[in-house]
Scaffold this motif. Structure first.
Motif, PDB file in Angstrom:
ATOM      1  N   GLY A 207       0.804  -0.985   0.037  1.00 21.39           N
ATOM      2  CA  GLY A 207      -0.017   0.047  -0.117  1.00 21.39           C
ATOM      3  C   GLY A 207       0.861   1.320  -0.016  1.00 21.39           C
ATOM      4  N   ALA A 208       0.383   2.238  -0.796  1.00 16.91           N
ATOM      5  CA  ALA A 208       1.212   3.585  -0.549  1.00 16.91           C
ATOM      6  C   ALA A 208       0.113   4.594  -0.700  1.00 16.91           C
ATOM      7  N   LYS A 209       0.481   5.794  -0.662  1.00 15.78           N
ATOM      8  CA  LYS A 209      -0.330   7.173  -0.779  1.00 15.78           C
ATOM      9  C   LYS A 209       0.565   8.421  -1.351  1.00 15.78           C
ATOM     10  N   ILE A 210      -0.139   8.893  -2.221  1.00 15.49           N
ATOM     11  CA  ILE A 210       0.670  10.321  -2.775  1.00 15.49           C
ATOM     12  C   ILE A 210       0.405  11.404  -1.847  1.00 15.49           C
ATOM     13  N   VAL A 211       1.543  11.977  -1.458  1.00 13.57           N
ATOM     14  CA  VAL A 211       1.485  13.148  -0.575  1.00 13.57           C
ATOM     15  C   VAL A 211       2.136  14.532  -1.549  1.00 13.57           C
ATOM     16  N   SER A 212       1.425  15.355  -1.401  1.00 14.11           N
ATOM     17  CA  SER A 212       1.766  16.620  -2.036  1.00 14.11           C
ATOM     18  C   SER A 212       2.612  17.636  -1.292  1.00 14.11           C
ATOM     19  N   GLU A 213       3.229  18.501  -1.734  1.00 12.54           N
ATOM     20  CA  GLU A 213       4.001  19.577  -1.147  1.00 12.54           C
ATOM     21  C   GLU A 213       3.720  20.826  -1.798  1.00 12.54           C
ATOM     22  N   LEU A 214       3.479  21.801  -1.285  1.00 12.63           N
ATOM     23  CA  LEU A 214       3.030  23.140  -2.054  1.00 12.63           C
ATOM     24  C   LEU A 214       4.537  24.115  -1.832  1.00 12.63           C
ATOM     25  N   PRO A 215       4.613  24.661  -2.740  1.00 14.90           N
ATOM     26  CA  PRO A 215       6.253  25.907  -2.665  1.00 14.90           C
ATOM     27  C   PRO A 215       5.602  26.655  -1.394  1.00 14.90           C
ATOM     28  N   PRO A 216       6.654  27.266  -0.706  1.00 16.57           N
ATOM     29  CA  PRO A 216       6.653  28.254   0.252  1.00 16.57           C
ATOM     30  C   PRO A 216       6.266  29.613  -0.264  1.00 16.57           C
ATOM     31  N   TYR A 217       4.680  29.621  -0.641  1.00  6.50           N
ATOM     32  CA  TYR A 217       4.209  30.713  -1.002  1.00  6.50           C
ATOM     33  C   TYR A 217       2.940  30.991  -0.554  1.00  6.50           C
ATOM     34  N   SER A 218       2.358  32.099  -0.402  1.00  9.80           N
ATOM     35  CA  SER A 218       1.057  32.364   0.061  1.00  9.80           C
ATOM     36  C   SER A 218       0.224  32.055  -1.123  1.00  9.80           C
ATOM     37  N   PHE A 219      -0.671  31.349  -1.137  1.00 13.48           N
ATOM     38  CA  PHE A 219      -1.844  31.014  -2.083  1.00 13.48           C
ATOM     39  C   PHE A 219      -3.038  31.409  -1.526  1.00 13.48           C
ATOM     40  N   ASP A 220      -3.831  32.466  -1.992  1.00 15.55           N
ATOM     41  CA  ASP A 220      -5.116  32.626  -1.728  1.00 15.55           C
ATOM     42  C   ASP A 220      -6.266  32.276  -2.769  1.00 15.55           C
ATOM     43  N   ARG A 221      -5.643  32.742  -4.251  1.00 15.22           N
ATOM     44  CA  ARG A 221      -6.459  32.238  -5.203  1.00 15.22           C
ATOM     45  C   ARG A 221      -5.609  31.786  -6.114  1.00 15.22           C
ATOM     46  N   VAL A 222      -6.175  30.755  -7.035  1.00 11.72           N
ATOM     47  CA  VAL A 222      -5.172  29.875  -7.957  1.00 11.72           C
ATOM     48  C   VAL A 222      -5.903  29.479  -9.238  1.00 11.72           C
ATOM     49  N   VAL A 223      -5.316  29.647 -10.174  1.00  7.97           N
ATOM     50  CA  VAL A 223      -5.918  29.133 -11.439  1.00  7.97           C
ATOM     51  C   VAL A 223      -4.729  27.956 -11.748  1.00  7.97           C
ATOM     52  N   ALA A 224      -5.417  26.638 -11.979  1.00  9.14           N
ATOM     53  CA  ALA A 224      -4.813  25.519 -12.124  1.00  9.14           C
ATOM     54  C   ALA A 224      -5.017  25.005 -13.592  1.00  9.14           C
ATOM     55  N   PHE A 225      -3.698  24.453 -14.213  1.00 13.50           N
ATOM     56  CA  PHE A 225      -3.797  23.620 -15.433  1.00 13.50           C
ATOM     57  C   PHE A 225      -2.967  22.499 -15.016  1.00 13.50           C
ATOM     58  N   ALA A 226      -3.286  21.311 -16.227  1.00 11.87           N
ATOM     59  CA  ALA A 226      -2.757  20.147 -16.201  1.00 11.87           C
ATOM     60  C   ALA A 226      -2.918  19.390 -17.512  1.00 11.87           C
ATOM     61  N   GLY A 227      -2.004  18.791 -17.927  1.00 13.42           N
ATOM     62  CA  GLY A 227      -1.899  17.927 -19.008  1.00 13.42           C
ATOM     63  C   GLY A 227      -1.615  16.534 -18.634  1.00 13.42           C
ATOM     64  N   ILE A 228      -2.470  15.756 -18.035  1.00 21.55           N
ATOM     65  CA  ILE A 228      -2.019  14.583 -17.356  1.00 21.55           C
ATOM     66  C   ILE A 228      -3.350  13.827 -17.668  1.00 21.55           C
ATOM     67  N   GLY A 229      -3.106  12.462 -17.295  1.00 20.30           N
ATOM     68  CA  GLY A 229      -4.426  11.379 -17.757  1.00 20.30           C
ATOM     69  C   GLY A 229      -5.637  11.645 -16.900  1.00 20.30           C
ATOM     70  N   ARG A 230      -5.434  11.922 -15.449  1.00 18.97           N
ATOM     71  CA  ARG A 230      -6.525  12.288 -14.875  1.00 18.97           C
ATOM     72  C   ARG A 230      -6.249  13.567 -14.114  1.00 18.97           C
ATOM     73  N   PRO A 231      -6.709  14.711 -14.650  1.00 21.08           N
ATOM     74  CA  PRO A 231      -6.285  15.988 -14.351  1.00 21.08           C
ATOM     75  C   PRO A 231      -7.042  16.208 -12.912  1.00 21.08           C
ATOM     76  N   GLU A 232      -8.432  15.755 -12.732  1.00 25.60           N
ATOM     77  CA  GLU A 232      -9.120  15.939 -11.361  1.00 25.60           C
ATOM     78  C   GLU A 232      -8.256  15.274 -10.104  1.00 25.60           C
ATOM     79  N   LYS A 233      -7.196  14.285 -10.096  1.00 18.68           N
ATOM     80  CA  LYS A 233      -6.559  13.848  -9.393  1.00 18.68           C
ATOM     81  C   LYS A 233      -5.585  15.211  -8.699  1.00 18.68           C
ATOM     82  N   PHE A 234      -5.048  15.908  -9.654  1.00 12.87           N
ATOM     83  CA  PHE A 234      -4.353  17.217  -9.236  1.00 12.87           C
ATOM     84  C   PHE A 234      -5.153  18.255  -8.655  1.00 12.87           C
TER      85      PHE A 234
END
Length: 329
Positions: A207-234
């Motif tokens: 078993g495993a899990k994916i853990v994510s890390e944000l860069p050390p910046y302040s994020f209040d509002r974001v626009v996100a884009f992705a070109g991957i198989g399942r962008p909703e995961k992102f």
């Protein structure tokens, strides 16, 4: 490519495509049966899957390379170099672009050397010539050209195997039972929502899990884009960090971004008074001079039991054990 909706059900459209899917699966089985794989002088670990689309192979391959490096091995990745123009080269992150070597090889090269060639045996030979003492295939489970000493099948626990039918009727690259018979272990990433463990016929499971890390910046509002198989995961990963994207823009898997597209994305974020963020796989496809304008969500694999996985790998490879390896260094 966006994952087709009919892959999750056995409705009319999926049934209409099933004959083509059966032919696809039969062709894969025949190819694996008649071609004799070539063996190289060092162990080969294959990180593969049975379904089309993103399951987490690349972060899993990276995590296993990191584990091997901890034990003082010198792993290298063997890759087809999908989407790239070059062949028969070792990836250089400072010189090569994603258009030249593919996006995933460029991402892998941040962890260990990468040898790209559609002929996996030749790619393996080149990696060995460049000092590798163990090889990791990122994908290639259905490619019979290179002998695999140990094969892991990677599954996304949130998706499972869809309707269980082969492409194009469903997500499977080959017959499910035939596939698990050729593997030595499976990895389920995330919660096993589709009871995959019960379908693996006793195949050793990690078993495993994916853990994510944000860069050390302040994020209040974001626009996100992705070109991957399942962008909703992102996008779900962003939400887990408390970020609900104002807008999301999807591109095809392995999409190469033009200067105009990147400029338009930056303008969109500016108009929304927001930061622009993407995946690590997409970030490596942005020209270096533009990368400081974009933010990236880094991900990595966290094992449920890393020591058990480590012991399993060394038990199944014709190579030194952990204790012997560390004693000789």
């Amino acid at each position: 490519m966006k994952t087709p909706d009919h892959w999750q059900n056995k409705g009319f459209y999926a049934k209409m495509l099933l004959p083509a899917g059966m032919l696809y699966a039969a062709a894969t089985a025949l190819r694996c049966k008649i071609k004799q794989p070539q063996k190289v002088s060092v162990p080969v670990i294959c990180i593969g899957n049975l379904t089309a689309g993103g399951t987490g192979k690349t972060p899993t391959a990276t995590a296993i390379a990191d584990l091997l490096k901890q034990d003082k091995y010198k792993p290298a990745f063997v890759s087809r170099g999908y989407g790239g123009k070059l062949c028969g080269v070792m990836v250089n992150v400072r010189q090569h672009t994603a258009q030249e070597v593919g996006d995933e090889p460029l991402l892998l090269a941040r962890e260990a050397p990468v040898s790209i060639n559609p002929n996996r045996f030749l790619a393996a030979q080149k990696a060995i010539e460049n000092g590798a003492d163990i090889l990791i295939m990122d994908d290639g489970f259905q490619n019979p050209g290179l002998y695999k000493d140990l094969s892991f099948l990677i599954f996304d626990g949130s998706v499972g195997i869809g309707n269980g039918w082969p492409v194009p009727a469903g997500p499977l690259r080959e017959n499910f039972i035939n596939g698990i018979k050729r593997a030595q272990a499976a990895v389920i990433i995330g919660e096993d929502r589709h009871r995959l463990a019960d379908k693996l016929h006793g195949l050793p499971l990690f078993g495993a899990k994916i853990v994510s890390e944000l860069p050390p910046y302040s994020f209040d509002r974001v626009v996100a884009f992705a070109g991957i198989g399942r962008p909703e995961k992102f996008y779900d990963s962003l939400r887990q960090h408390g970020l609900e994207p104002i807008k999301t823009i999807n591109f095809p898997d392995h999409h190469f971004y033009s200067q105009q597209e990147l400029t338009e994305l930056l303008q969109l974020a500016q108009a929304e008074n927001a930061k622009i963020i993407t995946t690590a796989k997409d970030f490596v496809k942005i020209p270096p001079q533009m990368q400081p304008l974009f933010h990236v969500l880094e991900i990595k694999i966290k094992w449920d039991n890393e020591q058990a996985l480590r012991q399993f790998i060394y038990d199944h490879l014709p190579q030194l054990s952990i204790k012997e390896r560390q004693t000789q260094l």
